[in-house]
Design a protein around this motif. Structure first.
Motif, PDB file in Angstrom:
ATOM      1  N   SER A  16      -1.866  -0.812  53.945  1.00 41.70           N
ATOM      2  CA  SER A  16      -0.474  -1.188  54.175  1.00 41.70           C
ATOM      3  C   SER A  16      -0.135  -0.993  55.645  1.00 41.70           C
ATOM      4  CB  SER A  16       0.446  -0.372  53.263  1.00 41.70           C
ATOM      5  OG  SER A  16       1.781  -0.726  53.446  1.00 41.70           O
ATOM      6  N   SER A  17       0.408   0.150  55.981  1.00 42.21           N
ATOM      7  CA  SER A  17       0.818   0.416  57.355  1.00 42.21           C
ATOM      8  C   SER A  17      -0.088   1.423  58.046  1.00 42.21           C
ATOM      9  CB  SER A  17       2.249   0.946  57.359  1.00 42.21           C
ATOM     10  OG  SER A  17       2.314   2.142  56.592  1.00 42.21           O
TER      11      SER A  17
ATOM     12  N   ARG B 169       4.313  -3.377  50.451  1.00 41.87           N
ATOM     13  CA  ARG B 169       3.566  -4.541  50.922  1.00 41.87           C
ATOM     14  C   ARG B 169       2.149  -4.095  51.272  1.00 41.87           C
ATOM     15  NH1 ARG B 169       5.826  -7.595  55.974  1.00 41.87           N
ATOM     16  NH2 ARG B 169       7.692  -7.561  54.686  1.00 41.87           N
TER      17      ARG B 169
ATOM     18  N   LEU C 108       9.988  -7.769  62.035  1.00 46.38           N
ATOM     19  CA  LEU C 108       9.602  -6.532  61.359  1.00 46.38           C
ATOM     20  C   LEU C 108      10.572  -5.404  61.696  1.00 46.38           C
ATOM     21  CD1 LEU C 108       5.744  -6.542  61.862  1.00 46.38           C
ATOM     22  CD2 LEU C 108       6.989  -6.963  59.768  1.00 46.38           C
TER      23      LEU C 108
ATOM     24  N   ASN D   3       6.656 -12.194  64.840  1.00 50.75           N
ATOM     25  CA  ASN D   3       6.406 -11.117  63.878  1.00 50.75           C
ATOM     26  C   ASN D   3       7.100  -9.824  64.310  1.00 50.75           C
ATOM     27  OD1 ASN D   3       4.920 -12.707  62.207  1.00 50.75           O
ATOM     28  ND2 ASN D   3       2.939 -12.040  62.974  1.00 50.75           N
TER      29      ASN D   3
ATOM     30  N   ASP E 264       8.843  -3.134  52.041  1.00 55.56           N
ATOM     31  CA  ASP E 264       9.615  -4.248  52.583  1.00 55.56           C
ATOM     32  C   ASP E 264      11.096  -3.961  52.369  1.00 55.56           C
ATOM     33  OD1 ASP E 264      11.019  -6.729  52.890  1.00 55.56           O
ATOM     34  OD2 ASP E 264       9.128  -7.785  52.592  1.00 55.56           O
TER      35      ASP E 264
ATOM     36  N   THR F  43      13.601  -5.852  52.549  1.00 57.38           N
ATOM     37  CA  THR F  43      14.295  -6.937  51.872  1.00 57.38           C
ATOM     38  C   THR F  43      14.109  -6.871  50.360  1.00 57.38           C
ATOM     39  OG1 THR F  43      13.892  -8.324  53.800  1.00 57.38           O
ATOM     40  CG2 THR F  43      14.588  -9.441  51.808  1.00 57.38           C
ATOM     41  N   THR F  44      12.874  -6.594  49.936  1.00 59.78           N
ATOM     42  CA  THR F  44      12.565  -6.617  48.505  1.00 59.78           C
ATOM     43  C   THR F  44      12.474  -5.230  47.885  1.00 59.78           C
ATOM     44  OG1 THR F  44      10.180  -6.561  48.874  1.00 59.78           O
ATOM     45  CG2 THR F  44      11.243  -8.746  48.821  1.00 59.78           C
TER      46      THR F  44
ATOM     47  N   GLN G  60       9.809  -3.603  47.793  1.00 55.34           N
ATOM     48  CA  GLN G  60       8.456  -3.529  47.250  1.00 55.34           C
ATOM     49  C   GLN G  60       7.465  -3.082  48.327  1.00 55.34           C
ATOM     50  OE1 GLN G  60       7.744  -4.216  43.904  1.00 55.34           O
ATOM     51  NE2 GLN G  60       9.978  -4.207  43.836  1.00 55.34           N
TER      52      GLN G  60
END
Length: 175
Positions: A85-86, A35, A161, A157, A28, A30-31, A33
């Motif tokens: 995850s992805s 995801r 993203l 979404n 992520d 933003t964080t 971290q």
């Protein structure tokens, strides 16, 4: 030669060592971290899916609703259950005996499977398009039409993203 795997964010960098591809997950922005997505598989005849457990761990002996057959698409993960995850994989052959109840199948290739069969290690998947599908668990007290609701949520979404790397084309021209 039983699956094609894609979705490692590290693959957008052409200088990444190919030997580490398949080890990355979505971070992520933003964080900072990683995801992850909980493992979710629905057994045949069940009202609800099970979460965070393989069928063996949960003691389930029936087949899942969605099976790892040729052309099915599922979430790749490490040995721990909630590490998807992805990354995803496309089954090139029927892998139901080995993979069912262990990985979350979420779609099927309905067009272009001959192209999937031509993918070789080192190839890059630049674009994947979902052309049909509804997530039945999405509900709204305002929007009652499931197609409109799913389209709205998918648009929101997609807008939120960091997928700019997945669209190398000029979408204004292509649209």
């Amino acid at each position: 030669p039983f699956v094609v795997q894609g979705g490692d964010p590290q693959s957008k960098n052409p200088n990444v060592d190919p030997n580490v591809l398949g080890t990355g997950g979505f971070v992520d922005p933003t964080t900072g971290q990683v995801r992850n997505i909980p493992l979710e598989i629905k057994p045949q005849g069940a009202a609800e899916p099970i979460y965070s457990q393989t069928f063996q761990q949960a003691g389930i002996t029936v087949a899942p609703v969605l099976s790892n057959v040729a052309g099915s698409i599922a979430m790749a993960r490490s040995n721990a259950t909630d590490t998807a995850s992805s990354q995803f994989y496309i089954n090139l052959v029927d892998n139901s005996a080995n993979l069912d109840g262990n990985y979350a199948v979420f779609g099927n290739v309905i067009q272009g499977f001959e192209t999937v069969n031509k993918i070789q290690q080192g190839d890059r998947i630049w674009d994947v398009e979902v052309i049909e599908g509804i997530i039945p668990s999405r509900v709204s007290g305002v929007i009652s039409d499931a197609n409109i609701l799913n389209g709205f949520i998918n648009t929101i979404n997609r807008a939120s993203l960091p997928l700019s790397f997945a669209y190398p084309r000029n979408l204004d021209i292509d649209n």
